[in-house]
Scaffold this motif. Structure first.
Motif: not given
Length: 265
Positions: A8-22
């Motif tokens: 099971f996974g959740l996606g996103w309709e648009d291309k996502l930018p590079t995330p910030t990770v903390k």
């Protein structure tokens, strides 16, 4: 999330930018004061969208689902259920909620929160999407930032809690357990804990101790109401329990504690 041959996974309709990770959270800047955050949990992950300002137009979030051997459905309470081809429940999530930045000092949480209108879409090819539509009146009167939060977990049999009237659905993927009231009974929460006692079958139990960590209370007073632990006497599951459908309990062998800690008022 993958378990055996099911995923099971959740996606996103648009291309996502590079995330910030903390730590265990990845955050994606969606623009217009909106941020998508995904956090890895011990038994799954959570996803929420934070709005730092009121949207100029009505907003709705369509989240494509990536399913293998599973199908998503929704209970009357809003609870989200993931079942396999045999109809067995393999994952679940509480009804999506949203809350603003206002704080009730007694409860320690937002003073302005409500369930998000949620719809499960199924296309002709069987693919599914989760659609979240925050109420415009809520967004117009909110104290920003506002958090819109669908969550998910792999656990099917686990601890949970319910609260009347704000959280009538099972809060199965919550990172805390809530009990009692902070306002004289207007808001009341109950937690349900399940233990694997199969290895004690046939044994004679003479005593037992349960230890819980209390980090926020509405008062530091040790007089008045206590936290009470009771034995559950009927069948229950974390996926079907609601405030209106709670299992029966008994006062036989119950225990209580009047200690309250963590109040910051």
């Amino acid at each position: 999330m993958t378990k055996d041959k099911e995923s099971f996974g959740l996606g996103w309709e648009d291309k996502l930018p590079t995330p910030t990770v903390k730590d265990s959270t990845a955050s994606y800047d969606l623009g217009s004061g909106q941020t998508l955050s995904v956090t890895a949990l011990a038994q799954g992950f959570s996803e929420n969208i934070k709005l730092t300002q009121q949207p100029g137009d009505a907003v709705s979030y369509r989240i494509p689902l990536k399913l293998d051997g599973l199908k998503l459905s929704q209970a009357d309470s809003g609870h989200l259920l993931l079942k396999n081809g045999d109809g067995d429940l393999v994952a679940e999530a509480p009804a999506p909620m949203m809350w603003d930045a206002s704080k009730d000092e007694a409860s320690g949480e937002s003073a302005h929160q409500e369930q998000v209108a949620t719809k499960v879409e199924t296309a002709s090819d069987g693919s599914q999407a989760l659609v979240l539509t925050p109420d415009q009146d809520f967004l117009a009167t909110a104290t920003y930032p506002v958090t819109v939060g669908p969550t998910s977990t792999l656990a099917v049999t686990t601890d949970t809690w319910v609260q009347n009237p704000d959280y009538p659905d099972s809060q199965v993927s919550s990172q805390e357990l809530k009990s009692g009231t902070y306002d004289g009974g207007t808001d009341t929460a109950r937690s349900y804990l399940k233990f694997d006692v199969s290895k004690f079958a046939g044994k004679h139990i003479t005593s037992a101790t349960m230890s819980l960590y209390n980090y926020y209370s509405a008062t530091c007073s040790t007089s008045g109401a206590a936290t009470v632990a009771k034995r559950i006497t009927s069948t229950w599951s974390s996926s079907s329990i609601t405030w209106g459908a709670q299992p029966s309990t008994t006062t036989t062998g119950m225990a209580s504690n009047t200690g309250h800690w963590g109040y910051t008022g």
